[in-house]
Enzyme design. Structure first.
Site, PDB file in Angstrom:
ATOM      1  N   LEU A 173       0.565  -0.846   0.192  1.00 55.40           N
ATOM      2  CA  LEU A 173       0.168  -0.030  -0.266  1.00 55.40           C
ATOM      3  C   LEU A 173       1.192   1.068  -0.021  1.00 55.40           C
ATOM      4  O   LEU A 173       0.968   2.140  -0.463  1.00 55.40           O
ATOM      5  CB  LEU A 173      -0.858  -0.136   1.295  1.00 55.40           C
ATOM      6  CG  LEU A 173      -2.105  -0.932   0.964  1.00 55.40           C
ATOM      7  CD1 LEU A 173      -3.230  -1.256   2.994  1.00 55.40           C
ATOM      8  CD2 LEU A 173      -3.089  -0.612   0.186  1.00 55.40           C
TER       9      LEU A 173
ATOM     10  N   GLU B 236       9.102  -5.104  -6.470  1.00 51.60           N
ATOM     11  CA  GLU B 236       8.152  -5.475  -5.844  1.00 51.60           C
ATOM     12  C   GLU B 236       8.641  -7.274  -6.648  1.00 51.60           C
ATOM     13  O   GLU B 236       8.213  -7.520  -7.491  1.00 51.60           O
ATOM     14  CB  GLU B 236       7.077  -5.872  -5.948  1.00 51.60           C
ATOM     15  CG  GLU B 236       6.354  -6.452  -5.422  1.00 51.60           C
ATOM     16  CD  GLU B 236       6.610  -6.488  -3.651  1.00 51.60           C
ATOM     17  OE1 GLU B 236       6.746  -7.759  -3.417  1.00 51.60           O
ATOM     18  OE2 GLU B 236       6.308  -5.220  -3.372  1.00 51.60           O
TER      19      GLU B 236
ATOM     20  N   LEU C 157      15.166  -5.856  -4.724  1.00 48.55           N
ATOM     21  CA  LEU C 157      16.501  -4.958  -4.960  1.00 48.55           C
ATOM     22  C   LEU C 157      17.902  -6.046  -4.246  1.00 48.55           C
ATOM     23  O   LEU C 157      17.867  -6.178  -3.303  1.00 48.55           O
ATOM     24  CB  LEU C 157      15.597  -4.119  -3.804  1.00 48.55           C
ATOM     25  CG  LEU C 157      17.697  -2.838  -3.000  1.00 48.55           C
ATOM     26  CD1 LEU C 157      17.940  -2.328  -4.855  1.00 48.55           C
ATOM     27  CD2 LEU C 157      16.988  -2.637  -2.107  1.00 48.55           C
TER      28      LEU C 157
ATOM     29  N   TYR D  90     -11.657 -10.798  17.335  1.00 48.83           N
ATOM     30  CA  TYR D  90     -11.297 -10.694  17.751  1.00 48.83           C
ATOM     31  C   TYR D  90     -11.655 -12.535  18.966  1.00 48.83           C
ATOM     32  O   TYR D  90     -12.736 -11.930  19.982  1.00 48.83           O
ATOM     33  CB  TYR D  90     -11.431  -8.948  19.145  1.00 48.83           C
ATOM     34  CG  TYR D  90     -10.166  -8.875  17.823  1.00 48.83           C
ATOM     35  CD1 TYR D  90      -8.943  -8.781  17.453  1.00 48.83           C
ATOM     36  CD2 TYR D  90     -11.601  -7.341  17.610  1.00 48.83           C
ATOM     37  CE1 TYR D  90      -8.585  -7.705  16.665  1.00 48.83           C
ATOM     38  CE2 TYR D  90     -10.586  -6.656  16.633  1.00 48.83           C
ATOM     39  CZ  TYR D  90      -9.843  -6.766  16.172  1.00 48.83           C
ATOM     40  OH  TYR D  90      -9.048  -5.372  15.674  1.00 48.83           O
TER      41      TYR D  90
ATOM     42  N   ASP E 236       4.969   0.227   6.777  1.00 49.27           N
ATOM     43  CA  ASP E 236       5.826  -0.922   7.943  1.00 49.27           C
ATOM     44  C   ASP E 236       7.027  -1.301   7.965  1.00 49.27           C
ATOM     45  O   ASP E 236       7.743  -1.209   9.032  1.00 49.27           O
ATOM     46  CB  ASP E 236       4.998  -2.397   7.357  1.00 49.27           C
ATOM     47  CG  ASP E 236       3.628  -2.530   7.894  1.00 49.27           C
ATOM     48  OD1 ASP E 236       3.253  -1.406   8.251  1.00 49.27           O
ATOM     49  OD2 ASP E 236       2.754  -3.614   7.579  1.00 49.27           O
TER      50      ASP E 236
END
Length: 495
Positions: free
Chosen positions: A10, A30, A130, A204, A284
């Site tokens: 994202l 990616e 990469l 949950y 992240d």
């Protein structure tokens, strides 16, 4: 290419899309062959939908959004007993934004972002990793490898964006540590198909019959498809039994999908710095938060929205390199606030044993302040004398101070938000500003509410950045020289 984006989640796809929108399409690599095949993060807040509207994909996201209300509970199983009704309906932010909520998972969102980025000219290369990188005075030299052909290519770019996920090899290579509470738990999960009565939900689970005694069950964008996870990674799992326990349907015959059942880690931490010379962390790679509250995916998109215009203006020669120095002071304090709030929600929803921890943060109230009342204070904002430097304000009682998101005001034809997003904008009640020679779009507004919410007189003005943040304001009339000086300071343009 002037910028290399590493990672096609994202944050990486958003960075590529918004950079291309601002006329500086990057190269993105990616290592996975496609966008995500798992639902992962889901749900888009109105402030994110506003950003997606700027990119021209908001209607597509709304069309992909699931129908009906998304219910969040804490329970022994999907069929009960319910221990806590966490959310039966989304908060009402209509006084702050005309944009709707959406309910699209990462599995569906990523292709939308990727397609739009390509339409705008970004070079997206999936199945490409990469291999290595090196910074130097002129930029970054990176070696990338096509995983299908094994061919390697060396690319020279001005800057690199690390959007390579929570493990972030780039962050590790730079020696940047995550500062926070660390690992909170580990788990594993799978996808399955079944006929369940409840359609859109996030449950949950606190159940001693589940491995580890806890888990999560969530619907996906695909009707009849669900994801289940448990807080235990030891040994193989009897997924049919786990699914029956999680749903509370002992005779359910689910179809467990033949996917790799990978482990996941719940962690709390924010990178000690968000930039290293010519490399910038987003998503992240920059922060790890428990997946409670939907802040992660939304913030990843807004990371791209926030850094893309800066990279575009600098690489196009329209701003000085100092503009990029604002990425760390503007996004890192905000990330700390969000990570702490998600940890608080994590204790409430999944770890009640931590509820009495004296170091728990206080909940932000109103919650809308997290999305519409946060102030980004860095080099790309000119604060006023005596500004206390507080990072949050109640967006329903806005101040209009530099650093805050431009307040929403309804106009005869739309709203102030409709005027923002593609470049710098000057909002004012004074027609004299229309004569400026600066590359700024000027909008003259004659609404009493506008002057009140922006804290200016009819002779004053507010300079708003492409990411909706007020960069500078003049409460009263300002001279052309004052406006130009503010403009040049924000963009780090030398005289």
């Amino acid at each position: 290419m002037t910028v290399l984006v590493v990672g096609g989640g994202l944050s990486g796809l958003s960075t590529a899309m918004f950079m291309a929108l601002h006329g500086a399409p990057p190269l993105l690599v990616e290592r996975h062959p496609t966008t995500s095949l798992h639902p992962k993060a889901r749900g888009q807040f109105p402030h994110v939908m506003e950003a997606l509207r700027v990119a021209g994909v908001d209607e597509q996201v709304r069309s992909a959004s699931t129908d009906g209300q998304f219910r969040i509970t804490r329970a022994v199983s999907l069929n009960g007993p319910v221990l806590q009704e966490i959310m039966a309906e989304s908060p009402d932010f209509s006084a702050l934004s005309q944009a709707p909520w959406a309910d699209v998972s990462q599995e569906r969102m990523e292709p939308i972002l990727a397609d739009r980025a390509r339409q705008l000219g970004a070079d997206l290369r999936f199945g490409t990793e990469l291999v290595s990188f090196e910074q130097h005075d002129r930029g970054v030299t990176a070696v990338i490898r096509n995983l299908e052909t094994e061919e390697e290519e060396t690319v020279e770019v001005d800057y690199m964006v690390a959007a390579d996920g929570h493990r972030s090899p780039i962050r590790h290579a730079l020696g940047i540590e995550l500062i926070g509470r660390g690992v909170l738990g580990e788990g594993t999960g799978t996808l399955f198909e079944a006929d369940l009565e409840q359609k859109q939900f996030l449950c949950y689970l606190l159940n001693p019959d589940l491995p580890g005694g806890a888990g999560v069950l969530v619907s996906t964008d695909v009707p009849g498809r669900y994801a289940v996870g448990v807080s235990n990674t030891d040994g193989p799992k009897d997924w049919v039994r786990i699914i029956r326990t999680a749903t509370g349907i002992p005779d359910l015959e689910p179809k467990v999908l033949d996917l790799r059942h990978g482990s996941s880690q719940t962690r709390h931490g924010v990178a000690e710095r968000f930039s290293d010379n010519r490399i910038f962390l987003v998503g992240d790679a920059a922060r790890m938060m428990p997946p409670t509250g939907a802040f992660g995916g939304n913030t990843a998109i807004m990371d791209g929205f926030g850094i893309a215009w800066k990279l575009a203006m600098v690489t196009r020669g329209e701003a000085g390199p100092g503009l990029l120095a604002s990425h760390d002071p503007e996004r890192r304090p905000y990330s700390k606030i969000l990570a702490d709030q998600q940890f608080l929600l994590f204790t409430q929803r999944s770890r009640p044993d931590l509820a009495n921890d004296p170091t728990l943060p206080e909940p932000v109230s109103p919650v809308s302040a997290l999305f519409f009342g946060y102030r980004q204070l860095g080099g790309a904002v000119i604060t006023e004398p005596g500004d206390p430097g507080d990072l949050l304000e109640d967006p329903e009682r806005p101040t209009g101070r530099p650093g805050v998101r431009a307040p929403y005001v309804r106009l005869a034809n739309g709203s102030t938000t409709d005027l923002l997003g593609r470049g710098f904008v000057l909002l004012t009640g004074n027609p004299a500003y229309q004569d400026t020679a600066l590359p700024i779009e000027v909008h003259v507004i004659d609404e009493p509410e506008f002057f009140t919410r922006y804290g200016i007189s009819p002779e004053g003005a507010a300079l708003v950045r492409p990411d909706f943040v007020i960069a500078w304001r003049s409460v009263g009339a300002a001279s052309p020289a004052e406006l130009e000086r503010a403009w040049r300071t924000v963009l780090d343009l030398r005289a």
